[in-house]
Design an enzyme around this catalytic site. Structure first.
Site, PDB file in Angstrom:
ATOM      1  N   HIS A 170       3.650  -2.402   3.102  1.00  0.00           N
ATOM      2  CA  HIS A 170       3.685  -1.037   2.557  1.00  0.00           C
ATOM      3  C   HIS A 170       4.995  -0.797   1.828  1.00  0.00           C
ATOM      4  O   HIS A 170       6.048  -1.304   2.240  1.00  0.00           O
ATOM      5  CB  HIS A 170       3.523  -0.003   3.671  1.00  0.00           C
ATOM      6  CG  HIS A 170       2.210  -0.086   4.382  1.00  0.00           C
ATOM      7  ND1 HIS A 170       1.952  -1.042   5.348  1.00  0.00           N
ATOM      8  CD2 HIS A 170       1.072   0.656   4.256  1.00  0.00           C
ATOM      9  CE1 HIS A 170       0.711  -0.879   5.800  1.00  0.00           C
ATOM     10  NE2 HIS A 170       0.160   0.145   5.155  1.00  0.00           N
TER      11      HIS A 170
ATOM     12  N   ASP B 180       0.813  -1.216   0.000  1.00  0.00           N
ATOM     13  CA  ASP B 180       0.000   0.000   0.000  1.00  0.00           C
ATOM     14  C   ASP B 180       0.852   1.274   0.000  1.00  0.00           C
ATOM     15  O   ASP B 180       2.015   1.266   0.418  1.00  0.00           O
ATOM     16  CB  ASP B 180      -0.900   0.040   1.245  1.00  0.00           C
ATOM     17  CG  ASP B 180      -2.063  -0.925   1.152  1.00  0.00           C
ATOM     18  OD1 ASP B 180      -2.098  -1.732   0.208  1.00  0.00           O
ATOM     19  OD2 ASP B 180      -2.938  -0.864   2.034  1.00  0.00           O
TER      20      ASP B 180
END
Length: 276
Positions: free
Chosen positions: A242, A97
């Protein structure tokens, strides 16, 4: 048999009344009287009532105009996908992400390429618009590019108009760069609500959450990230990591260790199939 005089008089009177009404309308509007509308055609469509654009319904939302991104919309769901067991009993999904970030995303792409593995990248528009070369690299390597809003707001506390802008602007950047809009959406913080589900469906996207959260954004240490991913490994699991939003060097380093270990355990790292 010729019609009688009374019948002719009645017909003439009706025609005269209709003409008078049209003349009155023309005087009120300052233009010619509108032609009478034809009667609606008979058939199954004639009996279907038109739904207002504000009505809530658990079906594809088409509104009053053609959808902007797709002609075939997914259903409006009430919860996101948490896992993907349909990909196979030995499959898992890796997701990243907040990117792309030129400091960390290239390292993740390099590791995935070395092991011939595909992943899902949920992009923030404000990052994507300045790093379009990384979007094209993701596409060329066979990864799935998803939508993660423009500025990463908490959408369940955001007005519908702003939700639409956050999601729509990011889809536009992805489509302009890659030639097609995203098919998957992930709400920041996993904060979905009815408005988010409806708007993402209207824009042609399905909601994908996660099963295992590496919590790498807390920078707990590379070894901790590795342990969390390996401990959570199971068929159909979706792993959240992430590649932007802070110092993601631990995430890059952890992937270099847990990815070959997952492959050694017999897992296949897959991505959701195209819906069309």
């Amino acid at each position: 048999m010729l019609p009688g005089r009374r019948t002719l008089l009645r017909v003439t009177a009706c025609l005269g009344a209709a003409a008078a009404v049209r003349m009155l309308i023309a005087e009120d509007t300052g233009g010619p009287a509108p032609a009478p509308r034809p009667a609606p055609a008979a058939g199954p469509q004639a009996a279907v009532p038109r739904l207002g654009s504000s009505g809530h319904r658990l079906e594809p939302m088409t509104g009053d105009t053609p959808p902007r991104y797709h002609t075939a919309l997914p259903p409006v769901r009430t919860r996101p996908f948490l896992s993907m067991p349909e990909l196979g009993e030995h499959s898992m999904v890796l997701t990243f992400d907040d990117g792309p970030d030129p400091r960390y995303t290239p390292g993740i792409l390099k590791t995935l390429r070395e092991h011939d593995v595909r992943a899902v990248f949920f992009l923030c528009g404000e990052m994507a618009t300045d790093n379009r070369d990384l979007l094209r690299e993701m596409r060329d390597d066979g990864h799935v590019v998803g939508n993660h809003t423009w500025t990463h707001p908490q959408l369940n506390k955001t007005a519908p108009a702003l939700i639409r802008s956050e999601i729509g602007r990011t889809s536009e950047v992805i489509e302009q760069t890659l030639g097609e809009p995203p098919q998957w959406f992930r709400a920041p913080y996993g904060a979905w609500n009815r408005n988010v589900f409806e708007i993402q469906a209207e824009m042609g996207m399905e909601p994908l959450a996660w099963t295992v959260d590496s919590l790498d954004w807390t920078t707990p240490g590379t070894a901790t990230i590795i342990r969390r991913v390996l401990d959570g490994a199971a068929p159909g699991v979706v792993v959240l990591s992430h590649d932007a939003g802070g110092d993601r060097s631990q995430s890059v380093a952890a992937l270099r260790t847990y990815l070959p270990e997952l492959l050694a355990r017999g897992y296949e790292l897959k991505v959701p199939p195209r819906r069309r």
